[in-house]
Design a protein around this motif. Structure first.
Motif, PDB file in Angstrom:
ATOM      1  N   CYS A 139       0.833  -1.208   0.000  1.00  0.00           N
ATOM      2  CA  CYS A 139       0.000   0.000   0.000  1.00  0.00           C
ATOM      3  C   CYS A 139       0.867   1.258   0.000  1.00  0.00           C
ATOM      4  O   CYS A 139       0.589   2.216  -0.740  1.00  0.00           O
ATOM      5  CB  CYS A 139      -0.927   0.014   1.214  1.00  0.00           C
ATOM      6  N   ILE A 140       1.919   1.263   0.814  1.00  0.00           N
ATOM      7  CA  ILE A 140       2.826   2.416   0.840  1.00  0.00           C
ATOM      8  C   ILE A 140       3.488   2.585  -0.529  1.00  0.00           C
ATOM      9  O   ILE A 140       3.609   3.697  -1.058  1.00  0.00           O
ATOM     10  CB  ILE A 140       3.891   2.249   1.934  1.00  0.00           C
ATOM     11  N   GLY A 141       3.925   1.455  -1.097  1.00  0.00           N
ATOM     12  CA  GLY A 141       4.544   1.506  -2.416  1.00  0.00           C
ATOM     13  C   GLY A 141       3.601   2.034  -3.482  1.00  0.00           C
ATOM     14  O   GLY A 141       3.984   2.863  -4.314  1.00  0.00           O
ATOM     15  N   GLU A 142       2.348   1.594  -3.450  1.00  0.00           N
ATOM     16  CA  GLU A 142       1.368   2.042  -4.441  1.00  0.00           C
ATOM     17  C   GLU A 142       1.059   3.532  -4.285  1.00  0.00           C
ATOM     18  O   GLU A 142       0.871   4.237  -5.278  1.00  0.00           O
ATOM     19  CB  GLU A 142       0.072   1.231  -4.292  1.00  0.00           C
ATOM     20  N   LEU A 143       0.984   4.016  -3.049  1.00  0.00           N
ATOM     21  CA  LEU A 143       0.773   5.449  -2.827  1.00  0.00           C
ATOM     22  C   LEU A 143       1.866   6.271  -3.496  1.00  0.00           C
ATOM     23  O   LEU A 143       1.597   7.277  -4.159  1.00  0.00           O
ATOM     24  CB  LEU A 143       0.743   5.753  -1.328  1.00  0.00           C
ATOM     25  N   LEU A 144       3.116   5.835  -3.327  1.00  0.00           N
ATOM     26  CA  LEU A 144       4.236   6.549  -3.935  1.00  0.00           C
ATOM     27  C   LEU A 144       4.233   6.418  -5.450  1.00  0.00           C
ATOM     28  O   LEU A 144       4.506   7.389  -6.169  1.00  0.00           O
ATOM     29  CB  LEU A 144       5.550   6.011  -3.355  1.00  0.00           C
ATOM     30  N   ILE A 145       3.911   5.228  -5.935  1.00  0.00           N
ATOM     31  CA  ILE A 145       3.910   4.989  -7.379  1.00  0.00           C
ATOM     32  C   ILE A 145       2.855   5.840  -8.083  1.00  0.00           C
ATOM     33  O   ILE A 145       3.101   6.435  -9.141  1.00  0.00           O
ATOM     34  CB  ILE A 145       3.684   3.491  -7.668  1.00  0.00           C
ATOM     35  N   PHE A 146       1.648   5.928  -7.508  1.00  0.00           N
ATOM     36  CA  PHE A 146       0.577   6.690  -8.143  1.00  0.00           C
ATOM     37  C   PHE A 146       0.791   8.202  -8.028  1.00  0.00           C
ATOM     38  O   PHE A 146       0.106   8.974  -8.713  1.00  0.00           O
ATOM     39  CB  PHE A 146      -0.780   6.312  -7.553  1.00  0.00           C
ATOM     40  N   ALA A 147       1.719   8.641  -7.191  1.00  0.00           N
ATOM     41  CA  ALA A 147       2.004  10.078  -7.071  1.00  0.00           C
ATOM     42  C   ALA A 147       2.625  10.645  -8.339  1.00  0.00           C
ATOM     43  O   ALA A 147       2.781  11.864  -8.471  1.00  0.00           O
ATOM     44  CB  ALA A 147       2.937  10.327  -5.885  1.00  0.00           C
ATOM     45  N   THR A 148       2.972   9.799  -9.287  1.00  0.00           N
ATOM     46  CA  THR A 148       3.616  10.245 -10.524  1.00  0.00           C
ATOM     47  C   THR A 148       2.622  10.690 -11.593  1.00  0.00           C
ATOM     48  O   THR A 148       3.025  11.307 -12.582  1.00  0.00           O
ATOM     49  CB  THR A 148       4.463   9.100 -11.120  1.00  0.00           C
ATOM     50  N   GLN A 149       1.343  10.387 -11.453  1.00  0.00           N
ATOM     51  CA  GLN A 149       0.384  10.624 -12.530  1.00  0.00           C
ATOM     52  C   GLN A 149       0.309  12.089 -12.949  1.00  0.00           C
ATOM     53  O   GLN A 149       0.327  12.403 -14.145  1.00  0.00           O
ATOM     54  CB  GLN A 149      -1.001  10.127 -12.103  1.00  0.00           C
ATOM     55  N   ALA A 150       0.188  12.992 -11.995  1.00  0.00           N
ATOM     56  CA  ALA A 150       0.104  14.414 -12.344  1.00  0.00           C
ATOM     57  C   ALA A 150       1.433  14.973 -12.850  1.00  0.00           C
ATOM     58  O   ALA A 150       1.468  15.652 -13.885  1.00  0.00           O
ATOM     59  CB  ALA A 150      -0.402  15.222 -11.150  1.00  0.00           C
ATOM     60  N   PRO A 151       2.571  14.718 -12.168  1.00  0.00           N
ATOM     61  CA  PRO A 151       3.843  15.279 -12.656  1.00  0.00           C
ATOM     62  C   PRO A 151       4.235  14.816 -14.059  1.00  0.00           C
ATOM     63  O   PRO A 151       4.751  15.620 -14.845  1.00  0.00           O
ATOM     64  CB  PRO A 151       4.868  14.777 -11.621  1.00  0.00           C
ATOM     65  N   VAL A 152       4.002  13.556 -14.390  1.00  0.00           N
ATOM     66  CA  VAL A 152       4.438  13.077 -15.702  1.00  0.00           C
ATOM     67  C   VAL A 152       3.644  13.744 -16.816  1.00  0.00           C
ATOM     68  O   VAL A 152       4.184  14.080 -17.886  1.00  0.00           O
ATOM     69  CB  VAL A 152       4.327  11.526 -15.787  1.00  0.00           C
ATOM     70  N   ASN A 153       2.363  13.982 -16.585  1.00  0.00           N
ATOM     71  CA  ASN A 153       1.557  14.675 -17.592  1.00  0.00           C
ATOM     72  C   ASN A 153       1.849  16.170 -17.601  1.00  0.00           C
ATOM     73  O   ASN A 153       1.726  16.830 -18.638  1.00  0.00           O
ATOM     74  CB  ASN A 153       0.074  14.407 -17.338  1.00  0.00           C
ATOM     75  N   TYR A 154       2.231  16.716 -16.451  1.00  0.00           N
ATOM     76  CA  TYR A 154       2.645  18.116 -16.381  1.00  0.00           C
ATOM     77  C   TYR A 154       3.847  18.355 -17.295  1.00  0.00           C
ATOM     78  O   TYR A 154       3.893  19.347 -18.038  1.00  0.00           O
ATOM     79  CB  TYR A 154       2.983  18.476 -14.934  1.00  0.00           C
ATOM     80  N   VAL A 155       4.819  17.465 -17.250  1.00  0.00           N
ATOM     81  CA  VAL A 155       6.009  17.618 -18.091  1.00  0.00           C
ATOM     82  C   VAL A 155       5.639  17.543 -19.568  1.00  0.00           C
ATOM     83  O   VAL A 155       6.112  18.345 -20.382  1.00  0.00           O
ATOM     84  CB  VAL A 155       7.063  16.546 -17.751  1.00  0.00           C
ATOM     85  N   SER A 156       4.770  16.591 -19.937  1.00  0.00           N
ATOM     86  CA  SER A 156       4.362  16.455 -21.337  1.00  0.00           C
ATOM     87  C   SER A 156       3.667  17.704 -21.851  1.00  0.00           C
ATOM     88  O   SER A 156       3.786  18.059 -23.026  1.00  0.00           O
ATOM     89  CB  SER A 156       3.427  15.245 -21.499  1.00  0.00           C
ATOM     90  N   LEU A 157       2.951  18.390 -20.966  1.00  0.00           N
ATOM     91  CA  LEU A 157       2.237  19.604 -21.357  1.00  0.00           C
ATOM     92  C   LEU A 157       3.148  20.822 -21.414  1.00  0.00           C
ATOM     93  O   LEU A 157       2.971  21.703 -22.267  1.00  0.00           O
ATOM     94  CB  LEU A 157       1.096  19.884 -20.366  1.00  0.00           C
ATOM     95  N   ARG A 158       4.140  20.878 -20.530  1.00  0.00           N
ATOM     96  CA  ARG A 158       4.912  22.104 -20.359  1.00  0.00           C
ATOM     97  C   ARG A 158       6.243  22.139 -21.095  1.00  0.00           C
ATOM     98  O   ARG A 158       6.874  23.194 -21.150  1.00  0.00           O
ATOM     99  CB  ARG A 158       5.153  22.355 -18.867  1.00  0.00           C
ATOM    100  N   CYS A 159       6.698  21.026 -21.631  1.00  0.00           N
ATOM    101  CA  CYS A 159       7.994  21.051 -22.316  1.00  0.00           C
ATOM    102  C   CYS A 159       7.846  21.387 -23.797  1.00  0.00           C
ATOM    103  O   CYS A 159       8.848  21.507 -24.509  1.00  0.00           O
ATOM    104  CB  CYS A 159       8.712  19.707 -22.152  1.00  0.00           C
ATOM    105  N   VAL A 160       6.612  21.543 -24.281  1.00  0.00           N
ATOM    106  CA  VAL A 160       6.371  21.875 -25.684  1.00  0.00           C
ATOM    107  C   VAL A 160       5.563  23.166 -25.757  1.00  0.00           C
ATOM    108  O   VAL A 160       4.929  23.574 -24.788  1.00  0.00           O
ATOM    109  CB  VAL A 160       5.614  20.742 -26.409  1.00  0.00           C
TER     110      VAL A 160
END
Length: 504
Positions: A383-404
């Motif tokens: 559960c702790i691992g999954e909480l940390l893993i799912f924390a990436t959803q917003a940042p990864v899409n933020y980068v895709s939106l902001r680097c172009v």
């Protein structure tokens, strides 16, 4: 000339940024309810079975009604992905020549009719084609919704708004399991699809009846239009009419055909140039490569997780356990990732730091969890691992939106979606199956799979050293780059009132 202050003001539209976010979240939720519903036992069903004693039970759901083999049943999921992957770049490219908000309306219309068609299908091929069209319909929304949210979210909460939007993925899938199981068992699997179509119906209607919205970085379509030449015809007296540019009227059909071909070629050329820009953007490529590695594990977890858990820890309710973990950790982790990045100051560099750090720590907890033989220790650590893993959803899409630049954001999101599926979760499930066939030990297989998270963390860590520019508002020719942090405005603002009085 009267000043702006002296001009009469009108109240802003009811369609504010917060209402946009709510509407897009509901649409995303319904999209993923459909994905969960078709995978549920109540909708997907089972084949007819017979015991050695000669006692037979009839099949249920889609598989039972159409007598589908397991291979055909799996094709229904692949058909959806085929439509999604093919149509996503197309819709993103069309956003250059058509209003993006109207494209979402078109896509949702296709989705609604296709889902209703799934409920009315009569054999394998009819439902497979409808599932493909469902993917086509969803493609427009997946490619264009995030840029709209990014344009209109308050400056200090942009990543949190993206996190709220992407939180609907695990929540919608989990609701789909419950919805499909209940409706399929109480009524009929067809009713589940018809219900989804009814839930979605107001949104494509809204997309066509309301004033269309414009994305940052896209010039209004009216400015791209040029006056057409005056058409004339052969008069009754036999005189041949000539257009303004000296062209014979009889030659116009050929000219129109040439212009159509030229427009198609221009569209393809523009798409090719945009793809070259994306592929030469180191920040974008590194971000997507990390996302592919990440999704490789997530996709295999979602498919093989219950079976692995049942084998390793002898769970009698593995579906319920993994479903519950996904719902809770998916929602909390996704929202937390967005909030943390906003607290850190939303930049591409900080996003990469959060991506690499959260994925690395999450991988450690998940890896250690599979090493323990105690079910309760496993659940706590996982559960702790999954909480940390799912924390990436917003940042990864933020980068895709902001680097172009803004005009490339729809294509950026589309190619990211296509890549993580083609190279990530689509091949991961069968490859993990092949690995298990050779190892015959789900614990070792799960450990091997989880180790790929470390690869994703390493790739994203490289991103922290790359030179990057947070491109917010750049026109097509790249002549200006103005931060949206200097101006936020509501959607469909009421002219001068909104310009002068809106506060995020």
């Amino acid at each position: 000339m009267a000043s702006k202050a002296s001009e009469p003001s009108t109240p802003p539209s009811w369609f504010t940024p917060k209402r946009l976010l709510i509407i897009f979240c509901v649409i995303n939720l319904v999209n993923y309810v459909d994905r969960g519903a078709i995978a549920s036992n109540g909708v997907n069903g089972t084949l007819p079975t017979c015991t050695d004693a000669g006692i037979c039970t009839s099949g249920t759901g889609i598989q039972g009604d159409f007598h589908l083999s397991n291979f055909q049943d799996g094709v229904l999921s692949s058909a959806f992905m085929v439509g999604l992957l093919i149509a996503s770049p197309i819709f993103a490219s069309l956003a250059k020549s058509h209003n993006p908000f109207r494209l979402i309306g078109v896509g949702l219309s296709v989705w609604t009719f296709a889902v209703a068609g799934c409920g009315s299908s009569f054999d394998f091929w009819s439902i497979a084609i409808c599932r493909m069209l469902v993917g086509v319909g969803e493609a427009s929304f997946i490619s264009l919704a995030a840029p709209f949210i990014d344009d209109n979210a308050p400056v200090a909460q942009k990543t949190a708004w993206l996190a709220t939007f992407y939180m609907c993925i695990p929540a919608g899938t989990a609701l789909g399991y419950v919805y499909g199981g209940f409706v399929g068992s109480q009524f009929n699997w067809r009713v589940a699809f018809w219900g989804e179509a009814i839930l979605m119906l107001p949104f494509p209607i809204l997309g066509f009846v309301m004033k269309p919205l414009q994305l940052e970085g896209f010039a209004p379509l009216e400015s791209k239009q040029t006056p057409t030449s005056v058409e004339t015809n052969v008069s009754e007296t036999g005189e041949v009419s000539v257009t303004d540019d000296g062209m014979l009227a009889g030659d116009q059909p050929f000219t129109r055909g040439s212009e159509s071909t030229s427009r198609l070629w221009d569209q393809f050329t523009r798409f090719s140039k945009d793809m070259q820009v994306l592929l030469h953007d180191q920040v974008y490529v590194v971000n997507v490569l990390g996302y592919i590695s990440y999704n490789f594990v997530i996709g295999a977890y979602s498919y093989w997780g219950p079976k692995a858990g049942q084998s390793i820890y002898h769970m009698s309710n593995a579906d319920l356990v993994f479903g519950g973990i996904t719902i809770v950790c998916g929602i909390l982790g996704t929202l937390s990732g967005g909030l943390i990045l906003d607290r850190m100051n939303s930049t591409i560099s900080n996003a990469f730091k959060l991506l690499s750090g959260a994925t690395f720590l999450g991988a450690i907890f998940c890896f250690i969890a599979f090493c323990f033989r105690s079910l309760y220790v496993y659940i706590a650590l996982f559960c702790i691992g999954e909480l940390l893993i799912f924390a990436t959803q917003a940042p990864v899409n933020y980068v895709s939106l902001r680097c172009v630049r803004p005009s490339l954001r729809p294509l950026s999101m589309a190619i990211s979606t296509v890549s993580i599926h083609i190279f990530g979760d689509v091949p991961s499930a069968p490859l993990v199956g092949v690995l298990q066939d050779h190892i015959h030990d789900w614990r070792k297989t799960a450990l091997c799979l989880t180790s790929v998270f470390f690869l994703a963390a390493g790739i994203w860590f490289i991103g922290t050293f790359l030179k990057n520019v947070d491109i917010i508002n750049e026109d097509e020719e790249g002549q200006s780059a103005t931060s949206i942090r200097d101006k936020t405005k509501p959607l469909l603002e009421g002219n001068n009132y909104a310009e002068n009085n809106y506060q995020p």
